[in-house]
Design a protein around this motif. Structure first.
Motif, short mmCIF file in Angstrom:
data_model
loop_
_atom_site.label_atom_id
_atom_site.label_comp_id
_atom_site.label_asym_id
_atom_site.label_seq_id
_atom_site.Cartn_x
_atom_site.Cartn_y
_atom_site.Cartn_z
N ASP A 184 89.26 23.78 38.58
CA ASP A 184 88.29 23.46 37.55
C ASP A 184 88.40 21.99 37.21
O ASP A 184 89.47 21.50 36.87
CB ASP A 184 88.55 24.28 36.28
N VAL A 185 87.27 21.29 37.33
CA VAL A 185 87.21 19.86 37.03
C VAL A 185 86.22 19.65 35.90
O VAL A 185 85.08 20.13 35.98
CB VAL A 185 86.80 19.04 38.27
N LEU A 186 86.65 18.95 34.86
CA LEU A 186 85.78 18.60 33.75
C LEU A 186 85.70 17.08 33.70
O LEU A 186 86.70 16.40 33.50
CB LEU A 186 86.33 19.14 32.43
N ALA A 187 84.49 16.56 33.91
CA ALA A 187 84.26 15.12 33.86
C ALA A 187 83.49 14.81 32.57
O ALA A 187 82.45 15.41 32.31
CB ALA A 187 83.46 14.67 35.08
N ARG A 188 84.01 13.90 31.80
CA ARG A 188 83.34 13.49 30.56
C ARG A 188 82.60 12.17 30.82
O ARG A 188 83.14 11.28 31.47
CB ARG A 188 84.37 13.30 29.45
N THR A 189 81.38 12.09 30.28
CA THR A 189 80.56 10.92 30.53
C THR A 189 79.80 10.52 29.26
O THR A 189 79.57 11.35 28.39
CB THR A 189 79.54 11.18 31.67
N VAL A 198 84.49 7.67 39.79
CA VAL A 198 83.04 7.83 39.97
C VAL A 198 82.32 7.07 38.86
O VAL A 198 82.74 7.09 37.70
CB VAL A 198 82.66 9.33 39.94
N ASP A 199 81.23 6.40 39.23
CA ASP A 199 80.44 5.65 38.24
C ASP A 199 79.91 6.60 37.17
O ASP A 199 79.33 7.63 37.49
CB ASP A 199 79.26 4.94 38.92
N GLY A 200 80.11 6.22 35.92
CA GLY A 200 79.61 7.01 34.81
C GLY A 200 80.62 7.97 34.22
O GLY A 200 80.39 8.52 33.15
N VAL A 201 81.73 8.19 34.89
CA VAL A 201 82.75 9.11 34.37
C VAL A 201 83.66 8.34 33.43
O VAL A 201 84.26 7.34 33.80
CB VAL A 201 83.56 9.76 35.52
N HIS A 202 83.73 8.81 32.21
CA HIS A 202 84.58 8.19 31.20
C HIS A 202 86.03 8.67 31.36
O HIS A 202 86.97 7.88 31.34
CB HIS A 202 84.05 8.52 29.81
N SER A 203 86.22 9.99 31.50
CA SER A 203 87.54 10.58 31.73
C SER A 203 87.34 11.90 32.44
O SER A 203 86.23 12.44 32.48
CB SER A 203 88.29 10.77 30.41
N ALA A 204 88.41 12.43 32.99
CA ALA A 204 88.31 13.69 33.72
C ALA A 204 89.59 14.49 33.53
O ALA A 204 90.64 13.95 33.14
CB ALA A 204 88.08 13.43 35.20
N ARG A 205 89.47 15.79 33.80
CA ARG A 205 90.62 16.67 33.75
C ARG A 205 90.45 17.71 34.84
O ARG A 205 89.38 18.29 35.00
CB ARG A 205 90.71 17.36 32.39
N VAL A 262 76.06 11.96 37.70
CA VAL A 262 77.51 11.98 37.49
C VAL A 262 78.10 13.27 38.03
O VAL A 262 79.15 13.28 38.66
CB VAL A 262 77.84 11.80 35.99
N LEU A 263 77.40 14.38 37.82
CA LEU A 263 77.86 15.68 38.33
C LEU A 263 77.94 15.67 39.85
O LEU A 263 78.94 16.12 40.43
CB LEU A 263 76.93 16.80 37.86
N ARG A 264 76.90 15.15 40.52
CA ARG A 264 76.93 15.10 41.98
C ARG A 264 78.08 14.22 42.48
O ARG A 264 78.79 14.58 43.42
CB ARG A 264 75.61 14.58 42.51
N GLY A 265 78.29 13.07 41.85
CA GLY A 265 79.37 12.18 42.26
C GLY A 265 80.74 12.77 42.01
O GLY A 265 81.64 12.65 42.85
N ALA A 266 80.91 13.42 40.86
CA ALA A 266 82.19 14.04 40.55
C ALA A 266 82.49 15.20 41.50
O ALA A 266 83.64 15.36 41.95
CB ALA A 266 82.21 14.52 39.10
N ARG A 267 81.48 15.99 41.81
CA ARG A 267 81.67 17.11 42.74
C ARG A 267 82.06 16.59 44.12
O ARG A 267 82.98 17.11 44.76
CB ARG A 267 80.41 17.96 42.82
N ALA A 268 81.37 15.54 44.59
CA ALA A 268 81.67 14.98 45.91
C ALA A 268 83.09 14.39 45.93
O ALA A 268 83.83 14.58 46.91
CB ALA A 268 80.66 13.91 46.27
N ALA A 269 83.49 13.71 44.86
CA ALA A 269 84.83 13.12 44.81
C ALA A 269 85.90 14.19 44.79
O ALA A 269 86.93 14.08 45.47
CB ALA A 269 84.95 12.22 43.58
#
Length: 184
Positions: free
Chosen positions: A138-143, A122-129, A151-158
């Motif tokens: 549980d998903v943690l996206a770092r940006t 996802v655009d803007g996500v540096h790393s994820a766990r 970024v939250l909307r894109g990470a949730r959709a992905a």
């Protein structure tokens, strides 16, 4: 010969209680062998154990320290027995139900990796766990982006798309969080 296939989703045995019980029994057995061997070879108890053995031998079975020790050992035995009787959490999850004949299972670790990789695109996500515990994902996206709402909307959709593609047998509750980090 049985024609039933092995179960794909197994609940692992509790090896920690069995290991603890094994260590306790081994320790007690080694102490007993040492005491008995010394008694048989020398004709007396070891000098380092004579005081403790005399103290234990002088105690009555209805004395408070003996009853407390018996209660503690009984409680420890019950805890170990219950922990060994209750199986662990499954390490795999059934997926792709319905269309594919038979059954497919994915380890939780691989499911988490798949979702992590998808969220990292996802655009803007540096790393994820992504971690999977029970029915919760549980998903943690770092940006590094200042506006983390997109970024939250894109990470949730992905994350939800990755879960929907696998169609787990038990539905997952997905929780996505975004953490802003400083770019160094």
């Amino acid at each position: 010969m049985s024609s039933a296939p092995p179960r794909l989703v197994r609940r692992p045995a509790r090896s920690v209680p069995a290991a603890l019980l094994g260590v306790l029994l081994l320790t007690g057995g080694l102490v007993g062998v040492w005491l008995l061997g010394s008694l048989l070879l020398d004709g007396s108890w070891p000098a380092s154990a004579q005081g403790a053995l005399a103290d234990i031998g002088a105690r009555r079975l209805d004395s408070t320290p003996v009853l407390i020790a018996a209660g503690v050992l009984a409680a420890l035995g019950l805890v170990l027995l219950l922990a060994a009787a209750i199986p662990g959490r499954p390490s795999r999850r059934l997926v792709l139900g319905g269309e594919v004949p038979g059954a497919s299972a994915v380890p939780h670790r691989d499911l988490g990796r798949r979702i992590t990789r998808r969220v990292e695109t996802v655009d803007g996500v540096h790393s994820a766990r992504a971690t999977l515990r029970g029915r919760r994902l549980d998903v943690l996206a770092r940006t590094v982006v200042d506006d983390s709402e997109a970024v939250l909307r894109g990470a949730r959709a992905a994350a939800e798309q990755a879960v929907d593609e696998l169609r787990p047998e038990t539905p997952l509750r997905t929780r996505v969080r975004v953490q802003r980090i400083r770019k160094d």
